[in-house]
Design a protein around this motif. Sequence first.
Motif, PDB file in Angstrom:
ATOM      1  N   UNK A 224       0.818  -1.217   0.000  1.00  0.00           N
ATOM      2  CA  UNK A 224       0.000   0.000   0.000  1.00  0.00           C
ATOM      3  C   UNK A 224       0.849   1.264   0.000  1.00  0.00           C
ATOM      4  N   UNK A 225       0.479   2.205  -0.876  1.00  0.00           N
ATOM      5  CA  UNK A 225       1.208   3.471  -0.980  1.00  0.00           C
ATOM      6  C   UNK A 225       0.377   4.640  -0.461  1.00  0.00           C
ATOM      7  N   UNK A 226      -0.961   4.521  -0.572  1.00  0.00           N
ATOM      8  CA  UNK A 226      -1.835   5.578  -0.080  1.00  0.00           C
ATOM      9  C   UNK A 226      -2.263   6.565  -1.143  1.00  0.00           C
ATOM     10  N   UNK A 227      -2.301   6.130  -2.405  1.00  0.00           N
ATOM     11  CA  UNK A 227      -2.772   7.009  -3.463  1.00  0.00           C
ATOM     12  C   UNK A 227      -4.303   6.933  -3.523  1.00  0.00           C
ATOM     13  N   UNK A 228      -4.951   8.067  -3.404  1.00  0.00           N
ATOM     14  CA  UNK A 228      -6.417   8.126  -3.396  1.00  0.00           C
ATOM     15  C   UNK A 228      -6.883   8.917  -4.600  1.00  0.00           C
ATOM     16  N   UNK A 229      -7.806   8.321  -5.373  1.00  0.00           N
ATOM     17  CA  UNK A 229      -8.310   8.987  -6.573  1.00  0.00           C
ATOM     18  C   UNK A 229      -9.831   8.925  -6.632  1.00  0.00           C
ATOM     19  N   UNK A 230     -10.410  10.023  -7.109  1.00  0.00           N
ATOM     20  CA  UNK A 230     -11.835  10.079  -7.436  1.00  0.00           C
ATOM     21  C   UNK A 230     -11.919  10.241  -8.947  1.00  0.00           C
ATOM     22  N   UNK A 231     -12.541   9.293  -9.614  1.00  0.00           N
ATOM     23  CA  UNK A 231     -12.575   9.288 -11.074  1.00  0.00           C
ATOM     24  C   UNK A 231     -14.018   9.366 -11.555  1.00  0.00           C
ATOM     25  N   UNK A 232     -14.415  10.533 -12.025  1.00  0.00           N
ATOM     26  CA  UNK A 232     -15.772  10.737 -12.534  1.00  0.00           C
ATOM     27  C   UNK A 232     -16.848  10.389 -11.517  1.00  0.00           C
ATOM     28  N   UNK A 233     -16.601  10.686 -10.255  1.00  0.00           N
ATOM     29  CA  UNK A 233     -17.496  10.249  -9.181  1.00  0.00           C
ATOM     30  C   UNK A 233     -18.807  11.022  -9.205  1.00  0.00           C
ATOM     31  N   UNK A 234     -19.878  10.273  -9.176  1.00  0.00           N
ATOM     32  CA  UNK A 234     -21.224  10.832  -9.055  1.00  0.00           C
ATOM     33  C   UNK A 234     -21.886  10.240  -7.818  1.00  0.00           C
TER      34      UNK A 234
ATOM     35  N   UNK B 277     -20.580   5.110  -4.378  1.00  0.00           N
ATOM     36  CA  UNK B 277     -20.808   6.046  -5.478  1.00  0.00           C
ATOM     37  C   UNK B 277     -21.966   5.536  -6.330  1.00  0.00           C
ATOM     38  N   UNK B 278     -22.683   6.468  -6.957  1.00  0.00           N
ATOM     39  CA  UNK B 278     -23.736   6.078  -7.903  1.00  0.00           C
ATOM     40  C   UNK B 278     -23.235   6.166  -9.337  1.00  0.00           C
ATOM     41  N   UNK B 279     -22.001   6.643  -9.485  1.00  0.00           N
ATOM     42  CA  UNK B 279     -21.369   6.689 -10.792  1.00  0.00           C
ATOM     43  C   UNK B 279     -19.879   6.945 -10.626  1.00  0.00           C
ATOM     44  N   UNK B 280     -19.079   6.494 -11.594  1.00  0.00           N
ATOM     45  CA  UNK B 280     -17.637   6.645 -11.475  1.00  0.00           C
ATOM     46  C   UNK B 280     -17.077   5.672 -10.444  1.00  0.00           C
ATOM     47  N   UNK B 281     -15.889   6.000  -9.926  1.00  0.00           N
ATOM     48  CA  UNK B 281     -15.289   5.116  -8.934  1.00  0.00           C
ATOM     49  C   UNK B 281     -14.271   5.872  -8.082  1.00  0.00           C
ATOM     50  N   UNK B 282     -14.015   5.310  -6.899  1.00  0.00           N
ATOM     51  CA  UNK B 282     -12.971   5.786  -6.002  1.00  0.00           C
ATOM     52  C   UNK B 282     -11.927   4.680  -5.933  1.00  0.00           C
ATOM     53  N   UNK B 283     -10.660   5.026  -6.079  1.00  0.00           N
ATOM     54  CA  UNK B 283      -9.614   4.001  -6.061  1.00  0.00           C
ATOM     55  C   UNK B 283      -8.597   4.284  -4.957  1.00  0.00           C
ATOM     56  N   UNK B 284      -8.060   3.223  -4.420  1.00  0.00           N
ATOM     57  CA  UNK B 284      -6.957   3.277  -3.464  1.00  0.00           C
ATOM     58  C   UNK B 284      -5.804   2.496  -4.071  1.00  0.00           C
ATOM     59  N   UNK B 285      -4.716   3.187  -4.336  1.00  0.00           N
ATOM     60  CA  UNK B 285      -3.562   2.566  -5.008  1.00  0.00           C
ATOM     61  C   UNK B 285      -3.983   1.886  -6.304  1.00  0.00           C
ATOM     62  N   UNK B 286      -4.866   2.538  -7.045  1.00  0.00           N
ATOM     63  CA  UNK B 286      -5.289   2.041  -8.351  1.00  0.00           C
ATOM     64  C   UNK B 286      -6.367   0.973  -8.314  1.00  0.00           C
ATOM     65  N   UNK B 287      -6.797   0.553  -7.134  1.00  0.00           N
ATOM     66  CA  UNK B 287      -7.819  -0.495  -7.002  1.00  0.00           C
ATOM     67  C   UNK B 287      -9.136   0.141  -6.587  1.00  0.00           C
TER      68      UNK B 287
ATOM     69  N   UNK C  89      -4.269   6.165   4.463  1.00  0.00           N
ATOM     70  CA  UNK C  89      -4.968   7.395   4.105  1.00  0.00           C
ATOM     71  C   UNK C  89      -5.811   7.804   5.301  1.00  0.00           C
ATOM     72  N   UNK C  90      -5.804   9.104   5.604  1.00  0.00           N
ATOM     73  CA  UNK C  90      -6.658   9.613   6.662  1.00  0.00           C
ATOM     74  C   UNK C  90      -7.553  10.694   6.063  1.00  0.00           C
ATOM     75  N   UNK C  91      -8.850  10.571   6.351  1.00  0.00           N
ATOM     76  CA  UNK C  91      -9.832  11.535   5.857  1.00  0.00           C
ATOM     77  C   UNK C  91     -10.388  12.266   7.065  1.00  0.00           C
ATOM     78  N   UNK C  92     -10.295  13.602   7.049  1.00  0.00           N
ATOM     79  CA  UNK C  92     -10.730  14.387   8.199  1.00  0.00           C
ATOM     80  C   UNK C  92     -11.733  15.441   7.758  1.00  0.00           C
ATOM     81  N   UNK C  93     -12.884  15.445   8.440  1.00  0.00           N
ATOM     82  CA  UNK C  93     -13.930  16.411   8.138  1.00  0.00           C
ATOM     83  C   UNK C  93     -13.894  17.504   9.198  1.00  0.00           C
ATOM     84  N   UNK C  94     -13.026  18.497   8.973  1.00  0.00           N
ATOM     85  CA  UNK C  94     -12.845  19.634   9.883  1.00  0.00           C
ATOM     86  C   UNK C  94     -12.773  19.175  11.337  1.00  0.00           C
TER      87      UNK C  94
END
Length: 628
Positions: free
Chosen positions: A344-354, A404-414, A514-519
């Motif tokens: 795991x590297x921690x790369x986070x991507x949102x690709x066309x996310x709906x 997601x209802x469309x697109x995808x979220x990936x972690x390290x390309x998965x 990956x850490x996600x923080x909401x304020x």
Amino acid sequence: MSRSHTGDARLPLHRALLRLLPFAKADLPRIGLGGLSALCASIVALMIPTALEWIVGGPLSTGQTEPVVWGALAVLGLGLVEAVMVWLRRWFVLAPSASIEYNVRTRFYNRLQRLPIEFHDRWQGGQLLSRMMQDIGQIRRWLAFGLIMLVVNLLTVLIGAALLFQWHWALGSVFLVSGIPVFVQAFRFERRYGMLTRRSQDQQGDLATSVEESVHGIRVLKAFGRGPDALTRFTRQAEGLRSTEMSKARSIAVIDFVLVFMPELAFAACLALGIWLAQAGELEVSQLFAYFAMATILRWPMESIGFLFSFLLDTRTATDRIFEVFDSADTITEPEAPVALTAPRGELRFEGVRFRYQDARSSERDLLDGVDLAVAPGETMALVGLTGSGKTTLTTLPTRLYDVTGGRVTLDGVDVRDLSIVELRTRIATAFEDATLFSATVRENVLLGRDDLDISSSEAGRVMREALEVSQAEFVEELPDGVSTMIGEEGMSLSGGQRQRLALARAVAARPSVIVMDDPLSALDVDTEERVQGELRRVLAGTTALIVAHRPSTVALADRVALLEHGRITAVGAHTDLMASSAGYRAVISSIEHTDDASRDPNPTSELDIIAERESRQESARNEGSTR
């Protein structure tokens, strides 16, 4: 959400109750033995009138003493056998019914944990609580008593009615005819009482929700003096429940009247008929005595049918309510062939996310309408946008709190949907703005995400101390028992800032990729916030972070900033670059700066100036280091 009931959608009674079979299958043998014991007790009781007939017609009529004694001993012996059978029934069924209750309750709780957040958005907590406690308890009581006694008492009435014919067909016929109104009334009772018991149990759930909300919001109610209004609402709901319970009581009273009156009427008719038959020489006095002894024994099974039938309908409704939860769709499912992240590297991507919420109107556009964003390994990305732009919603997608209802979220390309949920939520940790703590110790709350550690080990202690240091939660040492102090329900015994710091420590202690923080720092004062940010910079150096920024000071943590507008990412870059190039970004920063809590400083400095000053100091430090 109050779950309304539509009777037309319900399964037939027997099919609804058969849904409990998978939970009870392992315990059926003991339940069956309990039922057999109860049936034996009833059969033994039905033998007593025959013994009495022999005593009255034989030795008692001739004046012989010794046979009467033996007859009395025989009746006593039958009574003892009946008592032993009743004891065996209880012994056989109590453990299995408790085991079934345990199985249903643990499966129900596990189901609640598995169901997606959108399910919990739609359901009231009190409705779920009433199902968890009252409805499952109702099923246990029915299995331990109601089911067995209903079956046994029905069989007892049928066997006893058949035995009544041995003395005279006319007496037996009167008894059977008196049962016809009972069955007619029972049919009517089932339709009305089923509706009432469903309404009652739903109202109990609503009432539990009101209590739960009032307890959790007691500070607000007291602060605004709204206690009397809350009491008025609660009283109105309680009155509705009382009215329903009164309707149930009236329905039960009607069927109980029929069940009590018809046997009494049959008794009177049989007494008159029996005396006439005895005078006509067609029936002996001993037979008439035995008949009434048998009829007396049958009174309890007949009168209990109304209560047991209402018990059955209550249980059927409880079963329906429980399976409404079991039948709810679990949209966050495990992949059939999970992909494992080996490095795991921690790369986070949102690709066309709906994304759109389930209850959104068809005319509404998607809340997230094609989000494209890449957060590089080890990078800290701040996410800004106006209120309602979907920032918080976006943070729920990486851990699949929503899908997601469309697109995808990936972690390290998965695609995150191709990872097992356990691995996904181990790799990604979340710190929410609304910090929720549990009724457990400080240690247990902070180490919640580290099931790989023995909570009492030295390694766990080291991880906890580091996490507490990062979040500046040194206040725990001043608690009565330090990190072993039990935190009250939802951490309400702590201040908002203290809860946020412990929640942040929990996310840090998880050691995610990956850490996600909401304020997560919104409740902290400026000085504490600055110290926490400094520690977070050190800790997040090798961790990918996505931070929702509801105020400009949070942007200081970020390497880059992403602007979310109209459901899309419209700008990405360094804060200073975006301030120069993006009018939308400047407008958002200006907006959230003016809505921030300026009261924290009597002579507030613009947070934009603070950010610029910090960046200037960092640049100077880098230049000084390179010169040396």
